[in-house]
Scaffold this motif. Structure first.
Motif, PDB file in Angstrom:
ATOM      1  N   ARG A   1      -4.617   7.518  -4.364  1.00  0.00           N
ATOM      2  CA  ARG A   1      -4.466   5.956  -4.181  1.00  0.00           C
ATOM      3  C   ARG A   1      -5.644   5.221  -3.810  1.00  0.00           C
ATOM      4  N   GLY A   2      -6.034   4.552  -4.898  1.00  0.00           N
ATOM      5  CA  GLY A   2      -7.229   3.747  -4.833  1.00  0.00           C
ATOM      6  C   GLY A   2      -8.324   3.989  -5.940  1.00  0.00           C
ATOM      7  N   TRP A   3      -9.507   3.258  -5.987  1.00  0.00           N
ATOM      8  CA  TRP A   3     -10.381   3.446  -6.859  1.00  0.00           C
ATOM      9  C   TRP A   3     -11.152   4.703  -6.885  1.00  0.00           C
TER      10      TRP A   3
ATOM     11  N   SER B   1       0.806  -1.195   0.016  1.00  0.00           N
ATOM     12  CA  SER B   1       0.035  -0.007  -0.134  1.00  0.00           C
ATOM     13  C   SER B   1       0.673   1.272  -0.088  1.00  0.00           C
TER      14      SER B   1
ATOM     15  N   THR C   1      -5.959   7.378 -10.785  1.00  0.00           N
ATOM     16  CA  THR C   1      -5.900   6.523  -9.669  1.00  0.00           C
ATOM     17  C   THR C   1      -4.576   5.731  -9.901  1.00  0.00           C
TER      18      THR C   1
ATOM     19  N   THR D   1      -3.771   1.821  -8.514  1.00  0.00           N
ATOM     20  CA  THR D   1      -4.206   0.754  -7.639  1.00  0.00           C
ATOM     21  C   THR D   1      -3.406  -0.579  -7.925  1.00  0.00           C
TER      22      THR D   1
ATOM     23  N   SER E   1      -2.674  -4.392  -9.046  1.00  0.00           N
ATOM     24  CA  SER E   1      -3.441  -5.157 -10.006  1.00  0.00           C
ATOM     25  C   SER E   1      -3.815  -6.509  -9.138  1.00  0.00           C
TER      26      SER E   1
ATOM     27  N   TYR F   1       1.041  -2.819 -10.662  1.00  0.00           N
ATOM     28  CA  TYR F   1       0.164  -1.462 -10.450  1.00  0.00           C
ATOM     29  C   TYR F   1      -0.392  -1.101 -11.446  1.00  0.00           C
TER      30      TYR F   1
ATOM     31  N   SER G   1       2.058   2.014  -3.395  1.00  0.00           N
ATOM     32  CA  SER G   1       0.873   2.537  -4.200  1.00  0.00           C
ATOM     33  C   SER G   1       0.891   4.202  -3.720  1.00  0.00           C
TER      34      SER G   1
END
Length: 324
Positions: A38-40, A5, A60, A62, A64, A183, A8
Motif C-alpha cells: 500500500r503506497g509507492w 487509506s 502497489t 495508491t 489517484s 485507486y 487502499s
C-alpha cells in the motif's frame, strides 16, 4: 470505520490473496517473489540487491489524484446493529430469590439486572467483566437493592420477590458519508512478459469482484475504470502497468451499548398519565465505569477479527504474513 487509506489496505490484501492463493508463505502464481504494497515504490525497491532487477516483482496500491465524488447516503442515516456480543452469564430463579450463574468454560460477560416490586419498582444492574465472580456480582447487586441480602451467589430481599435478567452488548452503526475514490493498482517488473502474466491474473480475478470486504467488516463496491502501460522507465529495464479502479465505500459512525433490560413508559388512563415498568437503577459512577469498560472490551474482541486473516502491513506498507 473505513477511510480512504484503509480502502487502499483492503485492496492491497485482495491483490495479495490473488497473487498468493495458497498463502503468503507459499510461492506466488509466477513462482517469483512478488511484493504487494500500500503506497509507492521505495528507493530500495530499485537500487538494493532485492529489487526489481533481481527477479522481484512489485504491485502497489495508491490513491489517484482525481478528486473523490460524494455519493448520497441512505435517507435519514438510520442506525443498524452490526455486531452482537451475547451474554455468557445467566440468572436462575429460585423461589423469590435470584442466583447468579457464571459459565464454566467461557469468559463471563453481560449486564445482570435485578428488580422487584415494592412501594416503588426498584432495580439494580451490574456489568460483568472477567475479574469478577458470581459471588462478587451478587454482592454488588444486593448492595444496590434496599434491604438486599446475599448468600453466596443468591440475592434476596425480605418480603418481596426478586426477578432477574441478563443482556449483552450491541454495536450500532450508521452511514455518515458515502463516497467514491479512484485507486491505482500498478504492476512493476523488469520482465515485460511477467508484467503480462501478473496483469492478466489480477485483471481477471478483480473483474469477478463487484464487492470487496472492508477492514471494518462491511463491503465496498469495486468498479473497473481503465488500464494503461507506463514505460517511461523502460530505459532502466522497469516495466509498469496501471489498473484504475473506483471504490464506493461508507464512512461510519459506531456506538456500543448494552441491550435494553428494563422497560418503562406511561399510558393515558382517562386523561391521566399512569407510569408502568421499572425505574432505572441509580447511575453510580463505578457502575457506569464498569459498563463502559466491559463494552470497550467487547468492542476490542470484535474488531480483532480480521476480514483478511494471516495478512498485515509492516512499517513500509508492505503486505506481510501476520505471523511474521
Amino acid at each position: 470505520m473505513a477511510d480512504a487509506s484503509q480502502m487502499s489496505q483492503a485492496l492491497a490484501y485482495v491483490c495479495a490473496g490473488i497473487l498468493y492463493p495458497d498463502g503468503l508463505e507459499k510461492p506466488s502464481i509466477t513462482g517469483r517473489q512478488a511484493v504487494i504494497r500500500r503506497g509507492w515504490l521505495l528507493p530500495s525497491d530499485i537500487f538494493t540487491a532485492q529489487n526489481i532487477r533481481n527477479h522481484t516483482d512489485f504491485v502497489t496500491v495508491t490513491m489517484s489524484a482525481r478528486k473523490g465524488a460524494t455519493v448520497p447516503e441512505p435517507l435519514g442515516r438510520p442506525w443498524q446493529v452490526q455486531a452482537r456480543i451475547l451474554p455468557t452469564v445467566s440468572v436462575l430463579q429460585k423461589g423469590r430469590s435470584v442466583q447468579i450463574v457464571f459459565p464454566e468454560s467461557l469468559a463471563p460477560s453481560g449486564v445482570v439486572g435485578l428488580w422487584y416490586e415494592g412501594a416503588l419498582q426498584t432495580t439494580a444492574a451490574y456489568a460483568v467483566t472477567a475479574q469478577y465472580t458470581a459471588e462478587s456480582v451478587a454482592a454488588a447487586l444486593a448492595d444496590q437493592l434496599p434491604n438486599g441480602t446475599v448468600e453466596g451467589a443468591l440475592v434476596s430481599v425480605p418480603g418481596v420477590s426478586v426477578l432477574g435478567n441478563v443482556v449483552g452488548y450491541g454495536e450500532s452503526v450508521r452511514v455518515s458519508r458515502r463516497q467514491s475514490q479512484l485507486y491505482r493498482v500498478s504492476v512493476w517488473t523488469a520482465d515485460a512478459s511477467v508484467r503480462d502474466i501478473i496483469g492478466l491474473v489480477l485483471d481477471t480475478a478483480l473483474a469477478e469482484k463487484s464487492w470487496i470486504s472492508t477492514l471494518d467488516g462491511r463491503q465496498a463496491q469495486l468498479k473497473f475504470v481503465g488500464v494503461e502501460d507506463v514505460d517511461a522507465m523502460q530505459n532502466q529495464a522497469v516495466y509498469r502497468r496501471d489498473y484504475l479502479y473506483e471504490l464506493i465505500f461508507d464512512t461510519l459512525q459506531t456506538q456500543w451499548a448494552a441491550d435494553m433490560m428494563f422497560g418503562v413508559g406511561t399510558i393515558d388512563a382517562g386523561g391521566q398519565d399512569v407510569g408502568f415498568g421499572a425505574i432505572a437503577p441509580a447511575s453510580e459512577e463505578d457502575v457506569v465505569t464498569r459498563a463502559l469498560e466491559a463494552m470497550a472490551a467487547a468492542a476490542v474482541s470484535v474488531s480483532a477479527r480480521s476480514e483478511y486473516p494471516g495478512m498485515a502491513l509492516n512499517q513500509f506498507g508492505t503486505v506481510v504474513s501476520s505471523t511474521d
